[in-house]
Design a protein around this motif. Sequence first.
Motif, PDB file in Angstrom:
ATOM      1  N   UNK A  31       0.854  -1.193   0.000  1.00 20.49           N
ATOM      2  CA  UNK A  31       0.000   0.000   0.000  1.00 20.49           C
ATOM      3  C   UNK A  31       0.889   1.242   0.000  1.00 20.49           C
ATOM      4  N   UNK A  32       0.404   2.343  -0.561  1.00 22.06           N
ATOM      5  CA  UNK A  32       1.208   3.567  -0.686  1.00 22.06           C
ATOM      6  C   UNK A  32       1.303   4.378   0.605  1.00 22.06           C
ATOM      7  N   UNK A  33       0.616   3.958   1.646  1.00 22.76           N
ATOM      8  CA  UNK A  33       0.658   4.710   2.897  1.00 22.76           C
ATOM      9  C   UNK A  33       2.060   4.887   3.434  1.00 22.76           C
ATOM     10  N   UNK A  36       3.674   7.873   1.794  1.00 21.07           N
ATOM     11  CA  UNK A  36       3.140   9.145   2.292  1.00 21.07           C
ATOM     12  C   UNK A  36       3.687   9.466   3.686  1.00 21.07           C
ATOM     13  N   UNK A  37       3.889   8.434   4.488  1.00 18.43           N
ATOM     14  CA  UNK A  37       4.460   8.637   5.821  1.00 18.43           C
ATOM     15  C   UNK A  37       5.923   9.076   5.717  1.00 18.43           C
ATOM     16  N   UNK A  80      13.739   9.136   1.034  1.00 17.86           N
ATOM     17  CA  UNK A  80      12.614   9.667   0.253  1.00 17.86           C
ATOM     18  C   UNK A  80      13.119  10.040  -1.131  1.00 17.86           C
ATOM     19  N   UNK A  81      12.396   9.604  -2.175  1.00 19.02           N
ATOM     20  CA  UNK A  81      12.816   9.829  -3.563  1.00 19.02           C
ATOM     21  C   UNK A  81      12.200  11.082  -4.176  1.00 19.02           C
ATOM     22  N   UNK A  85       5.187   7.262  -6.139  1.00 19.81           N
ATOM     23  CA  UNK A  85       5.350   6.138  -7.068  1.00 19.81           C
ATOM     24  C   UNK A  85       6.810   5.706  -7.165  1.00 19.81           C
ATOM     25  N   UNK A  86       7.713   6.666  -7.250  1.00 22.59           N
ATOM     26  CA  UNK A  86       9.134   6.340  -7.298  1.00 22.59           C
ATOM     27  C   UNK A  86       9.605   5.660  -6.027  1.00 22.59           C
ATOM     28  N   UNK A  87       9.089   6.125  -4.890  1.00 24.62           N
ATOM     29  CA  UNK A  87       9.458   5.517  -3.621  1.00 24.62           C
ATOM     30  C   UNK A  87       8.966   4.072  -3.556  1.00 24.62           C
ATOM     31  N   UNK A  88       7.732   3.840  -3.979  1.00 24.49           N
ATOM     32  CA  UNK A  88       7.190   2.484  -3.933  1.00 24.49           C
ATOM     33  C   UNK A  88       7.946   1.555  -4.881  1.00 24.49           C
TER      34      UNK A  88
END
Length: 108
Positions: A31-33, A36-37, A80-81, A85-88
């Motif tokens: 999940x993308x949460x 965001x965190x 953090x990127x 989306x890039x981070x995931x």
Amino acid sequence: AGAAEALARGDILILFPEGTRGEPEAMATFKKGVAHLVKRHPEVPATPVFLHGSGKVLPKGSVIPVPFFVDVFIGEPLAWTGDPDGYMTALNERMAALTGEGKFPPWR
């Protein structure tokens, strides 16, 4: 909100980015949460960890752990990127690399 507050206090936070327990030893989509965190707290190191065997130790629906070995693979912290989306994508790549470190027989 509670997770962000914990990080602001300097607490250690353990996240399971799949959101739920699925099939034993089969990784589900994250999940993308988590992205965001990390975006809200880029100063906090986010370290990917892969656990193999946890599905045997505490099978879905069980409340009592079963004595069994769990292999733990710890990756390098992921900064953090700049975009979720890039981070995931980077997180999934790191986790795939960690899962490949162990040579495990098929799940039984």
